[in-house]
Motif scaffolding. Structure first.
Motif, PDB file in Angstrom:
ATOM      1  N   ASN A 216     -26.571  28.478  31.980  1.00 24.03           N
ATOM      2  CA  ASN A 216     -25.275  28.407  31.318  1.00 24.03           C
ATOM      3  C   ASN A 216     -24.240  28.118  32.405  1.00 24.03           C
TER       4      ASN A 216
ATOM      5  N   THR B 246     -20.392  27.145  33.859  1.00 25.15           N
ATOM      6  CA  THR B 246     -18.977  27.338  33.565  1.00 25.15           C
ATOM      7  C   THR B 246     -18.133  26.792  34.704  1.00 25.15           C
TER       8      THR B 246
ATOM      9  N   PHE C 191     -15.786  19.581  33.151  1.00 28.18           N
ATOM     10  CA  PHE C 191     -16.849  19.647  32.156  1.00 28.18           C
ATOM     11  C   PHE C 191     -16.609  20.891  31.302  1.00 28.18           C
TER      12      PHE C 191
ATOM     13  N   GLN D 268     -17.889  24.262  29.140  1.00 31.56           N
ATOM     14  CA  GLN D 268     -19.007  25.179  29.296  1.00 31.56           C
ATOM     15  C   GLN D 268     -20.203  24.631  28.536  1.00 31.56           C
ATOM     16  N   ASN D 269     -21.364  24.637  29.178  1.00 33.95           N
ATOM     17  CA  ASN D 269     -22.540  24.026  28.566  1.00 33.95           C
ATOM     18  C   ASN D 269     -23.803  24.736  29.007  1.00 33.95           C
ATOM     19  N   GLN D 270     -24.863  24.456  28.269  1.00 35.78           N
ATOM     20  CA  GLN D 270     -26.174  25.008  28.600  1.00 35.78           C
ATOM     21  C   GLN D 270     -27.148  23.846  28.840  1.00 35.78           C
ATOM     22  N   ALA D 271     -28.109  24.094  29.726  1.00 33.63           N
ATOM     23  CA  ALA D 271     -29.085  23.049  30.058  1.00 33.63           C
ATOM     24  C   ALA D 271     -30.470  23.659  30.224  1.00 33.63           C
TER      25      ALA D 271
ATOM     26  N   PRO E 275     -32.396  18.682  25.091  1.00 32.31           N
ATOM     27  CA  PRO E 275     -31.322  19.200  24.237  1.00 32.31           C
ATOM     28  C   PRO E 275     -31.865  19.919  23.003  1.00 32.31           C
TER      29      PRO E 275
ATOM     30  N   ASP F 242     -27.268  21.948  25.621  1.00 32.33           N
ATOM     31  CA  ASP F 242     -26.405  20.798  25.348  1.00 32.33           C
ATOM     32  C   ASP F 242     -26.843  19.555  26.111  1.00 32.33           C
ATOM     33  N   ALA F 243     -27.234  19.724  27.399  1.00 30.77           N
ATOM     34  CA  ALA F 243     -27.542  18.576  28.257  1.00 30.77           C
ATOM     35  C   ALA F 243     -28.755  17.823  27.760  1.00 30.77           C
TER      36      ALA F 243
ATOM     37  N   ALA G 104     -26.158  13.394  27.095  1.00 30.93           N
ATOM     38  CA  ALA G 104     -25.202  14.459  27.427  1.00 30.93           C
ATOM     39  C   ALA G 104     -25.401  14.803  28.900  1.00 30.93           C
TER      40      ALA G 104
ATOM     41  N   TYR H   2     -23.565  16.098  32.518  1.00 31.21           N
ATOM     42  CA  TYR H   2     -22.434  16.799  33.110  1.00 31.21           C
ATOM     43  C   TYR H   2     -22.457  16.606  34.621  1.00 31.21           C
TER      44      TYR H   2
END
Length: 829
Positions: free
Chosen positions: A582, A584, A622, A624-627, A668, A674-675, A711, A713
């Motif tokens: 995750n 940030t 970017f 906040q995202n999860q990969a 994803p 998300d990525a 997606a 980042y």
């Protein structure tokens, strides 16, 4: 009657086999005509490949079965002597007095207008013409090799002797004594052109390990029929053999005379260098006339002329003997050296004795599998009685006392009171070493250890976290079968952003012989947006506080990843991992300055924001995202060579480039990830490619592309090992001198190329006053192109000495000059 006769025959056979199996000792003392001992005389049995040498005091020893033998005694400068000796039912003492060799000129030498000895030139041209024949004469062979090394201190500063150094090194009041000796017995196997395999049966050493050593038989495989002659660790460049195809460009030859030994005419040729002589030997080479082959070699190198490392002089002596069908092979080779470092005067030697040659050996198809040396698991467990029976060179009285003393000390050091005292002493925390190198504590049996990272990596400052503390340690445990579990906990806190991070990295090495390991990491951390590295916490703290350059940009990650690595076969290393994170974005929270008068301002933590954007910028790099990311790589090391020990493999550099293929996929939709993208790349690299006498080169080529980027980042981009600031790290050939850390990060196809050449002093050596500095000249170029920033390039020149290096370079973005200036390195990263 038949039974009685049968028992009688069996009894006779038993006594016969016992007599044939019984061996006795032939020993003696070799002296010259003045009664002085002659050290390291080659002593071998005629028409066999069984031999030895005398020790420093001229004493030799053989184990022989009953029979009649012609024993040959040979050493450079003395007349070869052949004595007929009978071994019956007891040991024999046979002393030898050697006569000085007299080399007489067969005719008056003619010296031409260029001051060349034409007789010597004619001889050497014939030898050089047959060089390649003798180089390729033997296709396969095996032999037994005994290697012995002794290093002594011959003097030391009185002030240092009074501070406990003499006790540690076991020296007398004048600073003299043996501080290291070793010996080994190996089976050595060879297949032309360059396949070797050495199996060490027994090995022994005592004392403090030296800076350099030649304990392997392959270290002492000195073949003067090669054009270039290299001694590992002695110099950054090679030396030209006296019989190389271009030897006349480096040597002058003078015929000292000739003598007849055992029906052979031996020519003695004196070697002297042309020019400054840096790449040339001095001394003598002895030629077997008619065959035009090397009979023996007695040459030397000096630090003053040849720019050596660690030593002031190095003498190389080699003796050849006829083995089979007029094939001559080395009977022995010896390196003698001496030097003076900070007032510590030392000398020593390594000698190899070759026995029991076997030619045209048929090796199994997979025998030469990359393993160049293997140490038998019991090699270090041989008893003193074993060594007395099997070592071909008897110990001197001093060497015997030294072994006995150090064996007694070793037994004492294994006692519980000593180990308890030693553990308490070595686990002390010393402030200055801890500040730079960290602190290590180990258990008494060395199976458990704790390493605390140094203070300069503990206290830090950056504009994202402000003043911070980064506590990091490594705990490891090694089992009896050498499997290792390691755990690295890390606590990090920033006093400005109030962020507390905690994570654990762990690994388990389960297969030492195939690089087999698992790893598991989880927790939270503040990470660099450039995942291949920028500046360490230490250097980023200095550049931020002292020059207001907050180069490194950070983000926060809560992560977990697990992976596996193993060698699939020799030279093919596979690595795979799966991670979830995750991510940030972080922003600057601290703007402290040491020098209040500075007009320079900090930059935003968004690496893509221009410098004009204020440091407190909150622009979004970017969300906040999860990969969820799968990483896999396969590394191909062609013709991988290695040494096998009980504790695992030691990999040796390959003479071919290494290819690494990488694949990275962000998946994803799984666990809310998300990525989503696919990335592939390939790297080809090689270090220290020797280019004759002109030093060595290194290079790296890399190319990659995103197959899709649904997606993507910023931290997922392909980043490069750039550099900003005065210091840099030249230890990796794939780095840039002036490339910004983030500006050129690629989200599409890229290609980068790096080339560097170290001339190893071959240019500056021609300038008198520069010669003594032993500087190495470096030139290089770096290149990068990718869709967003085309054709970035760098050119640089530099000077290097040990770990110190200074470069000056210039960079271009397209056709426009970008940056130029100096970069320095002094061993700290």
């Amino acid at each position: 009657m038949k039974k009685c006769l049968l028992y009688t025959l069996l009894l006779i056979n038993a006594f016969t086999f016992k007599a044939l199996g019984q061996q006795y000792i032939l020993s003696g003392h070799v002296t010259d005509q003045r009664g002085a001992p002659v050290s390291f005389v080659s002593v071998y049995i005629r028409n066999t490949t069984y031999g030895t040498t005398s020790n420093e005091q001229g004493v030799y020893k053989f184990n022989l079965s009953p029979g009649e033998y012609d024993v040959i005694y040979r050493y450079v400068g003395y007349k070869e002597q052949i004595d007929h000796i009978t071994i019956s039912d007891h040991s024999v003492l046979h002393n030898v007095q050697m006569e000085d060799e007299v080399f007489k000129l067969k005719a008056v030498n003619i010296v031409d207008k260029r001051n060349r000895d034409t007789a010597a030139s004619r001889i050497m041209r014939r030898v050089i013409a047959k060089r390649e024949f003798y180089l390729k004469e033997v296709n396969t062979f095996s032999c037994a090799v005994y290697v012995k090394g002794v290093q002594k201190l011959t003097g030391a500063p009185k002030k240092l002797l009074s501070n406990g150094v003499s006790k540690v090194l076991d020296l007398d009041s004048n600073g003299r004594g043996i501080f290291y000796q070793s010996e080994s017995i190996s089976n050595y196997n060879y297949k032309r052109p360059n396949k070797v395999k050495e199996i060490t049966i027994s090995a022994r050493e005592a004392g403090i390990s030296p800076t350099f050593s030649y304990n392997k038989a392959s270290d002492l495989q000195a073949n003067f029929y090669n054009n270039l002659f290299s001694v590992p660790g002695l110099s950054s460049h090679a030396f030209v053999s006296p019989v190389a195809k271009n030897a006349f460009s480096f040597y002058r030859y003078h015929l000292e005379g000739a003598t007849v030994e055992n029906g052979h005419t031996i020519d003695k040729i004196k070697l002297s260098a042309r020019g400054d002589g840096e790449y040339s030997f001095e001394g003598y080479i002895y030629i077997l006339e008619g065959d035009w082959r090397i009979y023996s070699v007695d040459v030397h190198l000096t630090n003053k002329v040849n720019r050596l490392n660690f030593v002031d002089t190095m003498k190389i002596s080699q003796q050849y003997i006829p083995v089979e069908d007029n094939t001559w092979m080395p009977a022995s080779i010896q390196y003698d050296y001496s030097g003076d470092v900070l007032g510590f005067k030392f000398e020593g030697y390594y000698i190899a004795i070759y026995n029991n040659y076997k030619f045209n050996v048929t090796f199994p198809p997979d025998f030469f599998n990359g393993e160049v040396m293997r140490l038998d698991t019991a090699a270090n467990l041989k008893t003193a009685d074993y060594w007395f029976k099997n070592r071909p060179i008897p110990l001197t009285a001093q060497e015997t006392r030294d072994y006995q003393k150090k064996d007694s000390i070793l037994r004492l050091e294994k006692s519980k009171p000593y180990l308890d005292s030693l553990q308490k002493h070595k686990n002390r925390i010393l402030i200055l070493p801890y500040t730079v190198f960290g602190f290590t504590a180990t258990s008494r049996d060395n199976k458990d250890s704790l390493y605390v990272y140094p203070f300069n990596k503990t206290l830090f400052y950056n504009t994202v976290q402000g003043l911070g503390i980064n506590l990091k340690a490594r705990l490891s445990h090694t089992s009896d079968d050498f499997k290792t579990l390691g755990i690295i906990p890390n606590l990090r806190y920033g006093f400005a952003d109030k962020l507390f991070s905690a994570n654990i990295h762990s690994y388990y090495i389960y297969d030492l012989f195939h690089e087999g390991r698992f790893f598991l990491n989880f927790g939270s951390d503040v990470l660099d947006l450039n995942n291949v590295g920028t500046r360490s916490l230490y250097f980023n703290t200095l550049s931020t506080l002292l020059s207001n350059n907050n180069y490194v940009k950070y983000y926060r990650s809560d992560f977990g990843d697990a992976g596996f690595m193993r060698e699939l076969s020799n030279g093919i290393l596979f690595t795979v991992s799966l991670s979830y994170a995750n991510r940030t974005q972080l922003f600057n929270t601290s703007y402290a300055h040491i020098f209040k008068s500075s007009t320079k301002h900090y930059t935003s933590n968004n690496p893509l924001a221009p410098d004009t954007v204020p440091a407190n910028d909150r622009s979004i790099l970017f969300p906040q995202n999860q990969a969820l990311t799968l990483n896999a790589s396969v590394k191909f090391t062609f013709d991988q060579h290695y040494i096998t020990r009980a504790t695992g493999k030691i990999y040796l550099p390959s003479k071919y480039p290494t290819l690494t293929v990488n694949y990275r996929k962000a998946i994803p939709g799984v666990f809310g990830a998300d990525a989503g993208y696919d990335f592939v790349s390939a790297d080809v690299s090689q270090s220290r490619i020797r280019l004759g006498l002109l030093g060595y080169s290194s290079f790296k080529l890399s190319a990659g592309d995103f197959l899709n980027k649904k997606a993507l980042y910023f931290m997922d981009y392909n980043h490069f090992l750039g550099n900003q600031g005065l210091t840099f790290d030249p230890t990796y050939v794939g780095s840039f001198h002036f490339l910004p850390f983030y500006q050129f990060s690629a989200n599409s196809f890229y290609f980068e190329a790096h080339y560097q050449h170290n001339f190893a002093g071959s240019l500056l050596n021609h300038i008198g006053f520069m010669r003594k500095l032993k500087l190495e000249e470096v030139i290089g170029a770096n290149y990068l192109t990718e869709k967003n920033d085309m054709n970035y390039s760098e050119l640089y020149v530099g000077l290097q000495r040990f770990i110190f290096r200074v470069d000056y370079g210039i960079s271009y973005a397209g056709s426009h000059k970008y940056l130029q200036g100096f970069r320095i390195y002094y061993g700290i990263r």
